[in-house]
Design a protein around this motif. Structure first.
Motif, short mmCIF file in Angstrom:
data_model
loop_
_atom_site.label_atom_id
_atom_site.label_comp_id
_atom_site.label_asym_id
_atom_site.label_seq_id
_atom_site.Cartn_x
_atom_site.Cartn_y
_atom_site.Cartn_z
N LEU A 146 5.90 0.95 7.93
CA LEU A 146 6.95 0.06 8.41
C LEU A 146 7.29 0.33 9.87
N LYS A 194 16.05 -2.92 6.80
CA LYS A 194 16.19 -1.57 6.24
C LYS A 194 15.17 -1.34 5.13
N LYS A 195 14.92 -2.38 4.35
CA LYS A 195 13.93 -2.29 3.28
C LYS A 195 13.07 -3.55 3.32
N ASP A 196 11.77 -3.36 3.45
CA ASP A 196 10.86 -4.50 3.58
C ASP A 196 10.42 -4.97 2.19
N GLU A 197 10.86 -6.18 1.83
CA GLU A 197 10.55 -6.73 0.51
C GLU A 197 9.45 -7.79 0.55
N TYR A 227 15.78 -14.05 1.52
CA TYR A 227 15.68 -12.68 2.03
C TYR A 227 15.68 -12.66 3.56
N SER A 231 18.61 -10.79 5.59
CA SER A 231 18.21 -9.58 6.32
C SER A 231 18.51 -9.66 7.81
#
Length: 236
Positions: A146, A194-197, A227, A231
């Motif tokens: 990431l 912060k969090k890659d979905e 998302y 985000s």
């Protein structure tokens, strides 16, 4: 590649710049000029058109801003007819966002409408080879950390190109590409979430495509757009 051999008349003295640009457009409409072709050098164009080189240069600038021409440097450089004007459209979208005329919500909404249709179409017309290519892209992307955000974005763009291609309608690609490029430019500037979905959503999308399930594929696209909105909306 040989320079294009154009059949141009002397430009009218009044509004010569616009006249030159209009002639190039007419050559494109008639099929005499094609994407990827290089235009003759400025000196040659100026002589054929009966104007100064500065006038030709300004006409090329006008066509470049319109996304019809790109100028390249170097020994093999010159003015070339572009394969797509998506970059110019993407720049206008980005400018609109900077000026506050276009919001992230507007961009997401436009992508949602278009990519939902593309997902439905790809469920019907996509090939097993294209679905395999999408899965291979996901596996390659999963190996990119990431922290290498630009590299990940390039891989995500490749996924979307394959996905759109699976609809087998080139016009859909022309419409979607500037929206995707604008999104990529935005998230490139802001940075990773912060969090890659994205990989989770894309695995679900490929599964829906393989199942030829347009309803499920559409829902995955909707979740992906939601998302993106959640985000980055607070960081624009």
């Amino acid at each position: 590649m040989l320079d294009a051999n154009l059949n141009l008349r002397p430009a009218r003295s009044i509004r010569a710049i616009e006249d030159i640009a209009d002639q190039i457009r007419e050559q494109l409409r008639s099929g005499h000029l094609r994407p990827g072709q290089r235009l003759p050098p400025e000196r040659e164009l100026a002589k054929q058109l009966g104007v100064g080189r500065n006038t030709v240069r300004e006409a090329m600038t006008m066509l470049e801003v319109a996304g019809l021409v790109e100028r390249r440097l170097g020994s093999a450089g010159g003015a070339f007819i572009t394969n797509s004007n998506s970059r110019a459209v993407a720049e206008r979208i980005s400018d609109g966002m900077m000026l506050g005329r276009i919001s992230l919500g507007d961009l997401v909404e436009a992508r949602l409408a278009l990519e939902t249709f593309i997902a439905r179409k790809a469920c019907k017309s996509g090939t097993l080879e294209e679905f395999d290519a999408l899965e291979a892209n996901i596996e390659r992307t999963a190996r990119i950390p990431l922290a290498s955000w630009e590299e990940r974005l390039a891989a995500y763009a490749e996924f979307l190109a394959i996905f759109i291609g699976a609809a087998h309608n080139p016009l859909l690609g022309d419409l979607a590409k500037p929206l995707i490029e604008s999104t990529r430019a935005l998230v490139s500037r802001i940075g990773p979430p912060k969090k890659d979905e994205f990989l989770t959503f894309r695995r679900k999308l490929v599964a829906a495509l393989r199942a030829r399930d347009p309803e499920k594929a559409s829902k995955v696209v909707a979740k992906t757009m939601e998302y993106i909105q959640d985000s980055w909306s607070s960081r624009v």
